[in-house]
Design a protein around this motif. Structure first.
Motif, PDB file in Angstrom:
ATOM      1  N   SER A 133       0.808  -1.223   0.000  1.00 25.60           N
ATOM      2  CA  SER A 133       0.000   0.000   0.000  1.00 25.60           C
ATOM      3  C   SER A 133       0.841   1.273   0.000  1.00 25.60           C
TER       4      SER A 133
ATOM      5  N   ARG B 188      -8.233   9.770   3.042  1.00 23.07           N
ATOM      6  CA  ARG B 188      -8.683   9.669   1.653  1.00 23.07           C
ATOM      7  C   ARG B 188      -8.064   8.448   0.995  1.00 23.07           C
ATOM      8  N   LYS B 189      -6.805   8.187   1.345  1.00 26.24           N
ATOM      9  CA  LYS B 189      -6.103   7.037   0.796  1.00 26.24           C
ATOM     10  C   LYS B 189      -4.940   6.716   1.721  1.00 26.24           C
TER      11      LYS B 189
END
Lengths: 165, 290
Positions: A133, B188-189
């Motif tokens: 990620s 948001r991310k």
């Protein structure tokens, strides 16, 4: 002015000695001083992970570490993954499973995935997505990247079992 | 983008680092993980004349329990907290936060001490440590100074540390019986700062909440405790009505700014929701649930 420092770094197993400006970032040192351009610069803002390398075995964004900080350390880049003409199982996985489109994020993805599999040899899909990620693929080819890492994980596990058989 | 010019120093002991900081004064910045400082230097938002790199100082990286506290060396990487079974088992609030700070690569490098010493209200550890009621240990030329977290954050990017002091340790009181905590963050991310986040640490005695500390991330210029929200559940049974009241109190007492992450109204309402979720999770954990 910037202080200058002599540094000795073991890059992909080979020791190199250079003099660097204090402000030289590790990624610039690798690309410009050592011509190891496999490590990419994607965002300049510590966001994208294209510049991921291993610093003493730990995956880091090399745009956010000064070269002088790597003095005395081991640095491993994407150029060190393959064994001669034999691709690393991760590289093979990205080849077999079409884990890249434009390829810009790939070196960082490979190096992040390598650490992920070292920590967790049998990750779930969710663990793989969590593990990468910090790496962005602007082509959004994540499904194939996950499959590529799963391929490599299985191959590495099989190799491990053979080695212990 | 390349940072401005600076002189680089790499002391190998805390004493040498403090001595350098004492000599160089406010022209020097401490370089720990560097994942806030180096980006700021690349944008020329920070142009320190000297960097004092503390990464070569041995003995500043550890996580262990000692004298009723979890003690964390200031140079401990976020990823070490994330992978600590001690943290996972006994400090769920800290464990929650450990998974959502920046991204895994940044956590490999970023340090707990740096996250706090930067005094950025957008960072996650300030609210976590406020909720735990932690103490911070600084070393200066005159020796050690212990600073309660409630006194640590004094302004935007401004902590109680003096220019010649180095943060060396963080001490979290070990939670007693019936304690639980949680961190709930909306981003948001992955890798972005929180739109808002809530840190809750509380103690339950049967159905009553007998201790509660609540703190918020990125909805005020200075990392803040939500005192009014705490008052809604402290000494009370945390019913859905009480939890809603705590959420509304936090929404009212925070002080968010409109930016690309949302309007002030949106951030207040998200804060209400996150405070509620964090309280519910903390209560469940305090009562032995997951």
């Amino acid at each position: 002015m910037s202080s200058r420092h002599g540094i000795t770094v073991t890059v992909n197993g080979a020791q190199v000695t250079r003099e660097v400006d204090a402000r030289t970032l590790l990624v610039h040192f690798l690309r410009e001083d050592l011509s190891l351009t496999g490590t990419h610069i994607g965002c300049d803002t510590t966001s994208c992970g294209a510049c991921t390398v291993h610093l003493d075995g730990v995956a880091v964004k090399s745009c956010t570490v000064f070269a002088v900080q790597a003095d005395g350390a081991n640095v491993d880049t994407v150029e060190g993954l393959a064994d001669g003409a034999t691709l690393h199982p991760l590289q093979e996985g990205f080849w077999e499973k079409h884990g890249l489109q434009c390829g810009y994020c790939t070196p960082g993805m490979l190096m992040a995935a390598k650490e992920l599999l070292a920590r967790n040899p049998d990750p779930t899909e969710e663990e793989i997505r969590f593990g990468i990620s910090g790496n962005l693929c602007r082509c959004t080819g994540y499904n194939k990247i996950v499959e590529a890492i799963q391929y490599a994980a299985q191959k590495l596990r099989e190799a491990g079992e053979e080695a212990h058989a | 983008m390349i940072p401005g010019e600076f002189e680089y120093h790499a002391p190998s002991t805390v004493e040498d680092a403090v001595s350098l900081l004492d000599t160089l004064g406010d022209e020097a910045k401490v370089l720990a993980g560097g994942h806030s400082l180096v980006p700021a230097m690349r944008f020329r938002l920070a142009q320190p004349r000297h960097l004092v790199d503390i990464n070569r100082i041995a003995g500043l990286s550890y996580v262990r329990e000692e004298d009723g506290h979890l003690v964390i060396g200031a140079l401990t990487r976020e990823s070490e907290l994330e992978h600590s079974s001690l943290v996972a088992g006994r400090y769920p609030l800290l464990a929650d936060a450990g998974r959502v700070i920046a991204d895994p690569l940044v956590r490999n490098r970023g340090t707990v001490g740096g996250n706090l010493a930067h005094a950025d209200p957008a960072n996650d550890h300030p609210a976590v440590m406020l909720a735990y009621g932690a103490t911070l240990v600084a070393r200066g030329p005159g020796g050690e100074r212990v600073i309660p977290v409630d006194d640590f954050f004094v302004g935007l990017f401004e902590s109680a540390l003096k220019p010649n002091e180095l943060l060396v340790e963080i001490r979290i009181p070990s939670p007693g019986a019936g304690s639980g905590g949680a961190y709930r963050k909306l981003e948001r991310k992955v890798g972005d700062y929180a739109i808002s986040a809530a840190a809750v640490q509380l103690t339950m005695d049967g159905s009553m909440c007998t201790a509660a500390r609540i703190a918020l991330t990125n909805v005020s210029p200075v990392p803040m405790r939500a005192n009014a929200a705490e008052a809604e559940i402290l000494g009370e049974e945390p019913t859905e009505d009480a939890i809603e009241a705590a959420g509304r109190a936090a929404a009212a007492e925070c002080d968010p700014s409109a930016d690309l992450r949302g309007s002030e109204e949106y951030k207040r309402d998200i804060t209400r929701v996150l405070v509620k979720r964090a309280i519910r999770a903390a209560v469940t954990r305090a009562q032995g649930g997951a």
